[in-house]
Scaffold this active site. Sequence first.
Site, PDB file in Angstrom:
ATOM      1  N   SER A   1       0.920  -1.195  -0.032  1.00 51.54           N
ATOM      2  CA  SER A   1      -0.123  -0.066   0.008  1.00 51.54           C
ATOM      3  C   SER A   1       1.038   1.255  -0.132  1.00 51.54           C
ATOM      4  O   SER A   1       0.401   2.445  -0.277  1.00 51.54           O
ATOM      5  CB  SER A   1      -0.810  -0.022   1.233  1.00 51.54           C
ATOM      6  OG  SER A   1      -2.134  -1.041   0.943  1.00 51.54           O
TER       7      SER A   1
ATOM      8  N   LYS B   1       0.624   3.352  -3.150  1.00 47.99           N
ATOM      9  CA  LYS B   1      -0.708   4.048  -3.263  1.00 47.99           C
ATOM     10  C   LYS B   1      -0.173   5.604  -3.530  1.00 47.99           C
ATOM     11  O   LYS B   1      -0.670   6.541  -4.076  1.00 47.99           O
ATOM     12  CB  LYS B   1      -1.664   3.768  -2.399  1.00 47.99           C
ATOM     13  CG  LYS B   1      -2.229   2.362  -2.588  1.00 47.99           C
ATOM     14  CD  LYS B   1      -3.136   1.979  -1.132  1.00 47.99           C
ATOM     15  CE  LYS B   1      -3.636   0.685  -1.186  1.00 47.99           C
ATOM     16  NZ  LYS B   1      -4.455   0.422  -0.197  1.00 47.99           N
TER      17      LYS B   1
ATOM     18  N   TYR C   1      -2.285  -2.550 -10.867  1.00 50.29           N
ATOM     19  CA  TYR C   1      -2.329  -2.514  -9.509  1.00 50.29           C
ATOM     20  C   TYR C   1      -1.610  -3.482  -8.574  1.00 50.29           C
ATOM     21  O   TYR C   1      -0.833  -3.059  -7.652  1.00 50.29           O
ATOM     22  CB  TYR C   1      -3.889  -2.308  -9.018  1.00 50.29           C
ATOM     23  CG  TYR C   1      -4.056  -2.133  -7.418  1.00 50.29           C
ATOM     24  CD1 TYR C   1      -3.792  -0.999  -6.876  1.00 50.29           C
ATOM     25  CD2 TYR C   1      -4.415  -3.334  -6.789  1.00 50.29           C
ATOM     26  CE1 TYR C   1      -4.066  -0.760  -5.350  1.00 50.29           C
ATOM     27  CE2 TYR C   1      -4.676  -3.473  -5.363  1.00 50.29           C
ATOM     28  CZ  TYR C   1      -4.603  -2.112  -4.545  1.00 50.29           C
ATOM     29  OH  TYR C   1      -4.584  -2.215  -3.375  1.00 50.29           O
TER      30      TYR C   1
ATOM     31  N   TYR D   1      -4.073   3.294   7.543  1.00 54.18           N
ATOM     32  CA  TYR D   1      -5.259   2.634   7.674  1.00 54.18           C
ATOM     33  C   TYR D   1      -6.417   3.329   8.561  1.00 54.18           C
ATOM     34  O   TYR D   1      -6.173   4.293   8.974  1.00 54.18           O
ATOM     35  CB  TYR D   1      -5.145   1.007   7.877  1.00 54.18           C
ATOM     36  CG  TYR D   1      -4.163   0.346   6.538  1.00 54.18           C
ATOM     37  CD1 TYR D   1      -4.268   0.592   5.376  1.00 54.18           C
ATOM     38  CD2 TYR D   1      -3.064  -0.532   7.195  1.00 54.18           C
ATOM     39  CE1 TYR D   1      -3.338  -0.085   4.605  1.00 54.18           C
ATOM     40  CE2 TYR D   1      -2.323  -1.101   6.412  1.00 54.18           C
ATOM     41  CZ  TYR D   1      -2.409  -0.750   5.149  1.00 54.18           C
ATOM     42  OH  TYR D   1      -1.517  -1.326   4.159  1.00 54.18           O
TER      43      TYR D   1
ATOM     44  N   VAL E   1       1.050  -3.810   3.918  1.00 54.16           N
ATOM     45  CA  VAL E   1       1.148  -5.045   4.653  1.00 54.16           C
ATOM     46  C   VAL E   1       2.365  -5.993   4.565  1.00 54.16           C
ATOM     47  O   VAL E   1       2.159  -7.074   5.081  1.00 54.16           O
ATOM     48  CB  VAL E   1      -0.075  -5.715   4.358  1.00 54.16           C
ATOM     49  CG1 VAL E   1      -1.395  -4.964   4.557  1.00 54.16           C
ATOM     50  CG2 VAL E   1      -0.283  -6.143   2.887  1.00 54.16           C
TER      51      VAL E   1
END
Length: 310
Positions: A66, A69, A194, A246, A264
């Site tokens: 992540s 992102k 992705y 998160y 993660v």
Amino acid sequence: MGLKDMQSQLEAAVEQAARFTGEGKVAAYIPELAKQDKNRLGASVCLLDGTLLTAGDAHVPFTLQSISKIFSLMVALCDHGQRYVFERVGKEPTGDPFNSIVKLELIKPHKPLNPMINAGAIAVAGMIAGASVEERLARMLRLLRKMTGNPDLSVNEAVYRSEQETANRNRALAYFLKDSGILEGDVEETLDFYFRHCAIETTAAELARLGAVLAADGCDPASGERFIPREVARICKTFMVTCGMYNASGAFAIDVGVPAKSGVAGGIMAAVPNRMGIGVYGPALDDKGNSLAGVKLLETISTEWNLSIF
């Protein structure tokens, strides 16, 4: 504080936080990530003159997950500008898990709340300009290679395949976004891109360099070369504060107080404005999906070095 003091304090913080690795769990829902050694812990600091400090497992490779992102958002903003991007993805934090579909169904229009949750990042992935998955990926890799100084930065193919084979929840999110008119282009191509950008392999030392670029408002900390516009760096750092950890982002803002983004695989990238970038790797995660020992380590050095921006 001198460099020797910072180095010794960083080493001590890693040693102290390592006690918590046993309390976390690796991300077993992606089979390839389940193979990581949960006892690994490393950290790196990149100062704005380019000086790099490392401790523990700072050079052990892992995938961005992540954390990527942030960089897909950078590219999308540079491609299309704020208005286009934020018409399709919101700017608000969520109290739900990063892979939740609940809010996407309940809110109207059905656009993701922010670019840091999976639905938002998939929507952003669909905005990246390029005639093919390979072209989009090449653009992201080109940016990351420049920012890290590593010309060999690449995708971990085993992790990519593992994610691709187990990504039913992400496929559900993507097809819902397509049905709602948020996701443009081919769904499977967007998902493929992705999965690939999440599987880009890095180290804590490279994360520190990436964080330092953000801390320097988009410029290379050593040479001063501008990689991204100042305004894009500002937006990314703001999302890191509000959504980067998160649904533990509020607690992290209170306990650590610096812009940060976790993944993660156990990585955390932090950017302390006008001071330093910090990279952490600890694959043992807490129940929110953040590196348990990594967060403890950042709490320690934030207190000792008075890093909080608040």
